[in-house]
Write an enzyme that holds these catalytic residues in place. Sequence first.
Site, PDB file in Angstrom:
ATOM      1  N   LYS A 122       0.876  -1.185   0.000  1.00  0.00           N
ATOM      2  CA  LYS A 122       0.000   0.000   0.000  1.00  0.00           C
ATOM      3  C   LYS A 122       0.904   1.222   0.000  1.00  0.00           C
ATOM      4  O   LYS A 122       2.038   1.156   0.464  1.00  0.00           O
ATOM      5  CB  LYS A 122      -0.888   0.013   1.251  1.00  0.00           C
ATOM      6  CG  LYS A 122      -2.123   0.869   1.122  1.00  0.00           C
ATOM      7  CD  LYS A 122      -3.284   0.136   0.475  1.00  0.00           C
ATOM      8  CE  LYS A 122      -4.429   1.072   0.143  1.00  0.00           C
ATOM      9  NZ  LYS A 122      -5.622   0.350  -0.312  1.00  0.00           N
ATOM     10  N   ASP A 162      -6.995   4.283  -4.658  1.00  0.00           N
ATOM     11  CA  ASP A 162      -7.672   4.158  -3.362  1.00  0.00           C
ATOM     12  C   ASP A 162      -8.269   5.548  -3.117  1.00  0.00           C
ATOM     13  O   ASP A 162      -8.489   6.302  -4.086  1.00  0.00           O
ATOM     14  CB  ASP A 162      -6.670   3.754  -2.257  1.00  0.00           C
ATOM     15  CG  ASP A 162      -7.364   3.386  -0.939  1.00  0.00           C
ATOM     16  OD1 ASP A 162      -7.976   2.319  -0.869  1.00  0.00           O
ATOM     17  OD2 ASP A 162      -7.317   4.183   0.037  1.00  0.00           O
TER      18      ASP A 162
HETATM   19  P1  NDP Z   1     -12.933   7.784  -3.007  1.00  0.00           P
HETATM   20  O1  NDP Z   1     -11.856   8.782  -2.797  1.00  0.00           O
HETATM   21  O2  NDP Z   1     -13.460   7.558  -4.364  1.00  0.00           O
HETATM   22  O3  NDP Z   1     -14.178   8.108  -2.046  1.00  0.00           O
HETATM   23  C1  NDP Z   1     -14.030   8.189  -0.679  1.00  0.00           C
HETATM   24  C2  NDP Z   1     -15.341   8.657  -0.072  1.00  0.00           C
HETATM   25  O4  NDP Z   1     -15.277   8.547   1.343  1.00  0.00           O
HETATM   26  C3  NDP Z   1     -15.650  10.114  -0.370  1.00  0.00           C
HETATM   27  O5  NDP Z   1     -17.035  10.299  -0.405  1.00  0.00           O
HETATM   28  C4  NDP Z   1     -15.015  10.828   0.809  1.00  0.00           C
HETATM   29  O6  NDP Z   1     -15.564  12.105   1.089  1.00  0.00           O
HETATM   30  C5  NDP Z   1     -15.350   9.866   1.930  1.00  0.00           C
HETATM   31  N1  NDP Z   1     -14.313   9.985   2.976  1.00  0.00           N
HETATM   32  C6  NDP Z   1     -12.974   9.778   2.827  1.00  0.00           C
HETATM   33  N2  NDP Z   1     -12.325  10.006   3.981  1.00  0.00           N
HETATM   34  C7  NDP Z   1     -13.282  10.375   4.860  1.00  0.00           C
HETATM   35  C8  NDP Z   1     -13.251  10.741   6.225  1.00  0.00           C
HETATM   36  N3  NDP Z   1     -12.089  10.776   6.907  1.00  0.00           N
HETATM   37  N4  NDP Z   1     -14.428  11.047   6.808  1.00  0.00           N
HETATM   38  C9  NDP Z   1     -15.602  11.000   6.121  1.00  0.00           C
HETATM   39  N5  NDP Z   1     -15.697  10.667   4.826  1.00  0.00           N
HETATM   40  C10 NDP Z   1     -14.546  10.353   4.206  1.00  0.00           C
HETATM   41  O7  NDP Z   1     -12.357   6.410  -2.379  1.00  0.00           O
HETATM   42  P2  NDP Z   1     -12.860   4.929  -2.620  1.00  0.00           P
HETATM   43  O8  NDP Z   1     -14.321   4.902  -2.848  1.00  0.00           O
HETATM   44  O9  NDP Z   1     -11.948   4.314  -3.609  1.00  0.00           O
HETATM   45  O10 NDP Z   1     -12.507   4.252  -1.208  1.00  0.00           O
HETATM   46  C11 NDP Z   1     -13.440   4.193  -0.127  1.00  0.00           C
HETATM   47  C12 NDP Z   1     -13.016   3.102   0.839  1.00  0.00           C
HETATM   48  O11 NDP Z   1     -12.979   1.839   0.144  1.00  0.00           O
HETATM   49  C13 NDP Z   1     -11.624   3.256   1.457  1.00  0.00           C
HETATM   50  O12 NDP Z   1     -11.627   2.720   2.762  1.00  0.00           O
HETATM   51  C14 NDP Z   1     -10.748   2.384   0.562  1.00  0.00           C
HETATM   52  O13 NDP Z   1      -9.551   1.958   1.212  1.00  0.00           O
HETATM   53  C15 NDP Z   1     -11.697   1.224   0.317  1.00  0.00           C
HETATM   54  N6  NDP Z   1     -11.385   0.405  -0.845  1.00  0.00           N
HETATM   55  C16 NDP Z   1     -11.317   0.952  -2.090  1.00  0.00           C
HETATM   56  C17 NDP Z   1     -11.049   0.147  -3.185  1.00  0.00           C
HETATM   57  C18 NDP Z   1     -11.073   0.660  -4.576  1.00  0.00           C
HETATM   58  O14 NDP Z   1     -11.021  -0.155  -5.485  1.00  0.00           O
HETATM   59  N7  NDP Z   1     -11.188   1.964  -4.812  1.00  0.00           N
HETATM   60  C19 NDP Z   1     -10.745  -1.283  -3.014  1.00  0.00           C
HETATM   61  C20 NDP Z   1     -10.930  -1.775  -1.657  1.00  0.00           C
HETATM   62  C21 NDP Z   1     -11.222  -0.938  -0.630  1.00  0.00           C
HETATM   63  P3  NDP Z   1     -14.727  13.435   0.710  1.00  0.00           P
HETATM   64  O15 NDP Z   1     -14.743  13.494  -0.770  1.00  0.00           O
HETATM   65  O16 NDP Z   1     -15.422  14.548   1.377  1.00  0.00           O
HETATM   66  O17 NDP Z   1     -13.338  13.212   1.270  1.00  0.00           O
END
Ligand code: NDP
Length: 449
Positions: A122, A162
């Site tokens: 990571k 991510d």
């Molecule tokens: P994105 O950046 O596309 O979206 C993240 C979302 O979560 C946004 O809506 C963001 O809001 C919100 N968010 C992020 N940090 C916070 C926080 N500290 N508090 C509240 N809201 C938050 O990321 P992904 O959708 O790719 O990832 C989401 C989760 O899924 C993560 O935990 C990631 O590790 C996990 N994941 C992702 C994979 C992938 O293929 N993308 C694979 C496996 C797991 P804002 O825009 O306001 O920050």
Amino acid sequence: MTDILQTIKARDPEQNEFHQAVQEVLETVQPVLDRNPEYRQAAVLERVTEPERVIMFRVPWMDDQGQVKVNRGFRIQMNSAIGPYKGGLRFHPSVNLSILKFLAFEQVFKNALTTLSMGGGKGGSDFDPKGKSDNEVMRFCQSFMTELFRHIGPDTDIPAGDIGVGAREIGYLFGMYKRLKNEFTGVLTGKSLNWGGSLIRPEATGYGCVYFASEMLNVQGDSLEGKTCLVSGSGNVAQYTVEKIIEMGGKVVTLSDSSGYVYDEEGIDQEKLAFVMRLKNIRRGRISEYIDKYSEAVYTEADSTLEYNPLWNHKADCAFPSATQNEINGKDARNLVNNGVKLISEGANMPSAPEAVDFFLDHKLLYAPGKAANAGGVAVSGLEMAQNSMRLKWTREEVDERLQLIMKNIHKTCLEASAEYDMEGNYVAGANIGGFVKVVNAMLDQGLV
Ligand code: NDP
């Protein structure tokens, strides 16, 4: 076991998220060690909890005003026993060694569960793409890759996206890698379709998480049809989770970002989801704008003084946390259960704090931890690597079919591993044991390296 955790805590006392992830795995693999003394003799726990390599570097870049900025870049190469390191890059101001080590550690077992040959890693940076222009993001990505390129490669380490790293960032990172190495290889996954990407990769994590939920319900003779679902986040994982839930006949009533959440009692249908996708992926706007278009919904601003997150306090059947780590605390877990939620499928990594996990397990919920439920993303990344190596492209149907099969198999592995150690139906134990055994057996085969 406690000795190992204490040593880890003493060595890096500030790495709370990493300690949390390690503790959960150590607790559940105890019976495996009791049954296999050779694991203890080979100190597999001490070895599997220490990264093979940690790379930290300076990332200088210039903003649009000509100001020089400096961020910190990281890559954790955690474990390569079953294949080259594989895992995403996260760009978010909260990024630090603790968060990346927890994510890399989880990734090792998740990748093993997919049955594909991928080790775990990571990386990322404390850079915040939010509010930056495309040119600033490009300059940052180019500077980041100027150091990272010497540590990665299609047979060494293959990063992906991510939080904060989507198609735009992968494009800039890939462009710089190609220029520096003079090579067009599958060194990053999540690439765009017309230059090496795989169909279904953007959808894979969300779709996979819903397929896993559907498998859990199948065992109970049930389905997602007619179920009310709470989803958090509104990024990549959340968007495709919603899409698949709608397709399977469920109703999604929430979405969020870090500023707040919307509750739409009528349900977020395809048209509303298309609006959210344009809002988030093209306009890069805030979820609060949802109510400007759909006034039947209610927006609630995030309030850090509250002891619970109101998003988890609505009547529902299922919850799909898809934002970030520790977004469900003990109080949220109680609220979810009091509101009728019977199933949790984690799209995010470690979204449930330890007291929430204990509460779900005590109340016999169908609870799928992220390392099993969200493995669809990295699985399709593995399929992207396979297509790149073969210089072939599979159809949408072909990739989706493989994804469904992989999620089915992960579900089966979790159930079988939990049953083998008398914890039937405990998906946390099943996922940890299933992934752990595969990785440590490979480590034993390869000697003390
Ligand atoms: P994105 O950046 O596309 O979206 C993240 C979302 O979560 C946004 O809506 C963001 O809001 C919100 N968010 C992020 N940090 C916070 C926080 N500290 N508090 C509240 N809201 C938050 O990321 P992904 O959708 O790719 O990832 C989401 C989760 O899924 C993560 O935990 C990631 O590790 C996990 N994941 C992702 C994979 C992938 O293929 N993308 C694979 C496996 C797991 P804002 O825009 O306001 O920050």
